[in-house]
Design a protein around this motif. Structure first.
Motif, short mmCIF file in Angstrom:
data_model
loop_
_atom_site.label_atom_id
_atom_site.label_comp_id
_atom_site.label_asym_id
_atom_site.label_seq_id
_atom_site.Cartn_x
_atom_site.Cartn_y
_atom_site.Cartn_z
N ASP A 216 0.83 -1.21 0.00
CA ASP A 216 0.00 0.00 0.00
C ASP A 216 0.86 1.26 0.00
O ASP A 216 0.59 2.22 -0.74
N LEU B 42 2.46 1.80 -3.40
CA LEU B 42 1.48 2.25 -4.38
C LEU B 42 1.15 3.73 -4.15
O LEU B 42 1.07 4.51 -5.11
N ARG B 43 1.01 4.08 -2.87
CA ARG B 43 0.71 5.48 -2.55
C ARG B 43 1.86 6.40 -2.95
O ARG B 43 1.64 7.54 -3.37
N LYS C 213 3.52 6.39 -5.49
CA LYS C 213 3.46 6.71 -6.93
C LYS C 213 2.94 8.13 -7.15
O LYS C 213 3.34 8.80 -8.10
N THR C 214 2.04 8.60 -6.25
CA THR C 214 1.49 9.96 -6.40
C THR C 214 2.61 10.99 -6.32
O THR C 214 2.70 11.90 -7.16
N VAL D 37 -2.50 2.93 -11.70
CA VAL D 37 -2.43 3.11 -10.25
C VAL D 37 -3.83 3.27 -9.66
O VAL D 37 -4.16 2.70 -8.62
N VAL D 38 -4.68 4.07 -10.32
CA VAL D 38 -6.05 4.28 -9.83
C VAL D 38 -6.82 2.96 -9.82
O VAL D 38 -7.53 2.63 -8.87
N ALA E 186 -5.61 0.92 -6.90
CA ALA E 186 -6.05 1.50 -5.63
C ALA E 186 -7.55 1.28 -5.43
O ALA E 186 -8.02 1.05 -4.30
N TYR F 105 -7.91 11.90 -10.81
CA TYR F 105 -6.59 11.65 -10.22
C TYR F 105 -5.48 12.20 -11.13
O TYR F 105 -4.58 12.93 -10.66
N TYR G 152 -9.25 8.39 -3.04
CA TYR G 152 -8.32 9.52 -3.13
C TYR G 152 -7.44 9.61 -1.88
O TYR G 152 -6.25 9.90 -1.98
N LEU H 102 -4.58 7.33 -1.97
CA LEU H 102 -3.53 7.78 -2.89
C LEU H 102 -2.89 9.10 -2.45
O LEU H 102 -2.11 9.69 -3.20
N SER I 178 -4.60 8.86 6.10
CA SER I 178 -4.83 7.59 5.42
C SER I 178 -4.04 6.45 6.07
O SER I 178 -4.52 5.33 6.16
#
Length: 912
Positions: A42, A45-46, A48-49, A72-73, A76, A119, A149, A152, A884
């Motif tokens: 997780d 992946l987060r 990546k933003t 990615v979206v 997620a 996104y 959201y 991410l 988050s």
């Protein structure tokens, strides 16, 4: 036999098919990344933003990040929502990102599709707006999608009715902001009435996705958004003028239902002039003299109220109020009012209390508001019929996104009867038959009156178990719609457009769980009860499918094909079976207005007997042609209105831009601005009294001295200066400028430069606002009379443009003079230690008026300026992305992590 175009489409596919095929390689690329991304944690992946944002900061374009960002979206979404975007939803996301309209059928997951483009475009950190048709949908969609959201690392805000400025500012500062078209437009207008830059809530117009784009950019775009304040009470005038209308005969006015117009004939005008003269309301000899513009306007409204607007169709009377009925949704709109005196005319007609009329303080059309966005896109189930308008007005292409599963709905040909009675008899028989088979049926009507007539008919014919969904029962709306797919359910609805709730076969299990289990505590019993409801819903769905799926039965065709298509689209959701049929009669409005006499004669010759219907594809095509004519006419009306509003919009942008520049200006820049105004005012003063190339004996220096004393607060020896040997107008002007500058310099020294800049800024802003309001009234009056120029073979639009420009120039000159006068006369009492900016005018209201019919679709917005509470959804959705990690994925029935003691669904996870 296929024509050349048909053969080409068969071989090459339609242009829409080719556009969709063009995106195939991007879909394949997104799919190729799925395995790699699913292996990430997780946190990875987060991360990546931040990686994407760093690339954009280094110069990478957003377009270049489409494939990895969409992948990615999708990943997620699987982890937070349990939903994986279908390939066709990826296509929808690409269409939205490219600034187009994605036409997607009901139930295809438009809310999830929007997350892809949202996104990607939020990565530039300029803010993305997702626009919906009502507060409920804005809150619901924001609550659901904020989980994705937040995961991410993006913050989510929502703008709903009743929020304070501080709450709005915080919501607009988020990466993603959900809100309604009305709230966003109103905030823009209100921002441009503020007196300090820090008071403004919006931070720009970067990218917007408009949900139900046809409803917002077509239906509601006929309606400018207006902020208004009350005028003096004129109820006596309305009552007097209303009393004249019943004294007129049918020959005194021309009524055109097709064009929705009613006008006085020559005889009617003469009769009115005699009545008005006797009542003391006529100035001059003719009704159409310029002095009688207001009377003409209000007498025309009285005529419309009596002959164009029907009780229980366009409005209802409830207690002491005239309440509007929305023609598209069939809903009651309490507190909302027709504009420009039309609502007062209806109140006079119905003999209820007449409320005071309002004056426009600021306004903008939705066309001009949404064209401010650097990039605009939209999504809906029905847009192709209005593709020309979307392209012409907004520069948006409509692209039809294929369904994930083929549509299994059967659309049958229309059945046409000769009379209402025959049609309603056939409809009643059909409903009872479908109900007895256990098929869920949705009946669409065009007005409250007709839905209630049908309800009475069904009761008379022995059917008691049905629901009526219209303006008088809108409180139960969501629950009724959610259960309209239960086997054997009969739901009668007035205009199904924009309801915002899916009709699922078998019913909506989540809604049942929320309603039936309520606050039952978590545990084995609740889990068992939830499982039972889901199992029962699944069985009901299977039964509904076996019985043919949802049957949409329409009692009439709407004048817009799009509204008919929206009703049809309620059936056949996500590949479910379904059926639709329209029942018509020659007495229907559309049939009656578009030549039903000829068709009636033809049906009689064919020997059509009572209770028999004619069913033929040709009739469908003839009706479609009639609808196209109406749509084209409505487009022309909207386009013409926009041409007039564009004139005002150019001026609005100049005024609003000047206000923002002034609010952001340094003290030195403010001083330079007011100095330029002062010098120009003096120059105009001198020109007025000392004309160019004139002799000294032609100069009016005594008057110049008086004006100088009045405007500049200076008693100068102008007459003596003029008598000096060899003096010219330039010398006098320079001496006046020198004296005026010295007076301001002395004040600056006494008050201090910061205080003087504050005073000057405040005076300029308040003067601009006051004159702009006067200017809007002048433009309204000009607009109401300029149409008569057509009788003199002059183009009303060109006349409006040239005179509006002259009025604007006059307003600017007036502003310079007023500001100069106020600065020259101002004295500051330095008592308060802190200076506060001037506040907005009191008793302001937000309204949404139809420019042709005067319909108000926004309601009493007075509390929008003073309300200081936070709705649960709004409070919980301005999410700090740092939460988050702490919160993770929260179950709807779990305690809210914020510590309020409430369940998540009633706190930070609330829908509305």
């Amino acid at each position: 036999m296929l024509g050349f175009g048909g053969i080409a489409r068969k071989l090459l596919g339609s242009s829409n098919d080719r556009l969709v095929r063009k995106h195939r390689h991007q879909i394949d690329a997104v799919n190729a990344l799925e395995g790699e991304l699913s292996a990430l944690s997780d946190a990875e992946l987060r991360a990546k933003t931040d990686e994407f944002k760093a690339k954009i900061a280094a110069g990478t374009s957003v377009d270049d990040l489409l494939v990895p960002a969409f992948a990615v979206v999708r990943e997620a979404s699987k982890r937070t929502l349990g939903l994986r975007h279908f390939d066709v939803q990826i296509i929808g996301g690409i269409v939205l990102h490219n600034g187009n309209i994605a036409e997607m059928k009901t139930g295809e997951g438009k809310t999830l599709v929007a997350t892809l483009a949202v996104y990607l475009n939020s990565l530039s950190e300029k803010g993305v707006h997702v626009v919906t048709v009502n507060d409920y949908l804005a809150s619901r969609d924001a609550a659901e999608m904020s989980r994705l959201y937040r995961f991410l690392g993006l913050s989510t805000g929502v703008i709903v009715h009743g929020m304070s400025d501080a709450q709005r500012r915080e919501a607009y500062a988020c990466d993603v902001t959900y809100g309604t078209n009305n709230e966003l437009g109103f905030d823009y207008l209100r921002d441009n009435m503020k007196y300090e830059r820090a008071q403004m809530v919006q931070r720009g117009h970067h990218y917007a996705i408009v949900d139900e784009v046809d409803s917002i950019l077509i239906d509601e775009a006929r309606t400018p958004l207006i902020i208004s304040g009350p005028l003096d009470d004129r109820s006596d005038l309305y009552m007097t003028l209303d009393g004249f209308i019943p004294q007129l005969s049918r020959e005194d006015f021309d009524l055109d239902e097709k064009q929705r117009t009613v006008t006085f004939t020559e005889d009617g005008t003469e009769k009115l002039e005699r009545l008005l003269e006797a009542a003391g309301h006529l100035q001059g000899a003719s009704l159409y003299d310029i002095e009688n513009v207001a009377v003409v306007h209000h007498i025309n409204n009285a005529l419309k109220a009596h002959h164009l607007f029907q009780r229980d169709k366009d409005y209802i009377v409830r207690g002491n109020d005239v309440v509007i009925i929305d023609e598209f949704t069939g809903r009651m709109m309490p507190g909302r009012r027709f504009s420009e005196g039309l609502h007062q005319a209806l109140e006079a007609k119905e003999k209820v209390t007449i409320q005071p009329e309002n004056q426009t303080l600021a306004s903008i059309t939705f066309q001009n508001y949404f064209r401010m966005y650097e990039k605009l896109s939209g999504m809906t189930g029905t847009a192709q019929t209005e593709a020309a308008e979307f392209g012409d007005i907004y520069g948006l292409d409509v692209i039809e996104v294929p369904t994930n599963l083929p549509i299994a709905r059967i659309d049958e040909d229309d059945e046409v009867y000769r009379s209402f009675e025959e049609k309603f008899k056939a409809i009643s028989n059909e409903i009872i038959d479908a109900h007895s088979r256990g098929q869920p049926i949705l009946v669409g009507t065009t007005s409250i009156e007709k839905s209630e007539l049908l309800a009475e008919r069904l009761k008379r014919d022995g059917l008691k178990n049905f629901k009526v969904l219209n303006a008088r029962h809108h409180e139960e709306e969501a629950g009724i719609v959610a259960q309209a797919g239960v086997p054997g359910a009969v739901t009668i609805a007035t205009n199904m457009a924009g309801r915002g709730t899916d009709i699922q076969l078998g019913g909506n299990p989540q809604l049942r769980i929320d309603n039936e289990l309520g606050d039952m505590p978590e545990g084995p019993e609740r889990t068992k009860a939830e499982a039972a409801i889901r199992a029962e819903t699944a069985l009901l769905k299977q039964k509904a499918i076996e019985n043919g799926g949802l049957y949409v039965l329409a009692t009439e065709r709407h004048e817009s094909r799009r509204i008919d298509n929206q009703l049809r689209g309620r059936s056949g959701r996500q590949g479910d079976p379904g059926r639709s049929k329209f029942y018509l009669s020659l007495q229907d409005d559309l049939m009656r207005i578009f030549g039903s006499d000829r068709m009636d004669g033809m049906l009689q010759k064919l020997g059509l007997k009572e209770d028999e219907a004619i069913v033929h594809p040709w009739i469908n095509k003839a009706l479609e042609r009639a609808q196209k004519k109406v749509e084209a006419r409505n487009f022309d009306i909207r386009k013409n209105l926009l041409k007039y509003d564009d004139v005002m919009n150019d001026q609005r942008r100049v005024v609003f831009d000047q206000r923002v520049e002034l609010m952001e200006a340094s003290p030195q820049e403010v001083d330079e601005t007011t100095t330029d105004m002062r010098h120009e005012t003096i120059e105009n003063l001198v020109k007025r009294h000392i004309p160019e190339k004139s002799y000294p004996e032609q100069w009016t220096t005594a008057e110049l001295r008086n004006d100088t004393r009045e405007i500049l607060n200076l008693d100068l020896p102008v007459v003596e200066w003029a008598n000096e040997e060899g003096v010219a107008e330039d010398d006098i002007r320079e001496r006046m400028i020198e004296a005026a500058d010295k007076l301001v310099a002395d004040k600056t020294e006494r008050f201090g430069p910061d205080m003087m800049a504050y005073v000057q800024r405040s005076l300029v802003l308040q003067t601009i606002d006051g004159l702009w309001r006067e200017h809007l009234v002048n433009l309204d009056h000009l607009r109401s009379v300029v149409g008569f120029r057509g009788y003199a073979q002059r183009d009303p639009l060109n006349e409006y443009k040239s005179e509006a420009f002259e009025l604007f120039q006059s307003m600017l000159a007036n502003m310079r003079e007023r500001v100069t006068t106020q600065i020259m006369q101002v004295e500051v009492m330095q008592q308060a230690s802190e200076q506060t900016a001037p506040s907005l005018p009191e008793e302001m209201e937000a309204h949404h008026f139809d420019a042709t019919s005067g319909e108000d679709t926004m309601g009493d917005g007075s509390d929008r300026l003073t309300a200081n509470f936070t709705p649960a959804a709004a409070d919980g959705l301005r999410v700090n992305p740092d939460k988050s990690d702490e919160w993770g994925q929260v179950g709807r029935n779990e305690p809210c992590p914020c510590g309020s003691g409430k369940k998540f669904k009633h706190c930070h996870g609330a829908y509305a």
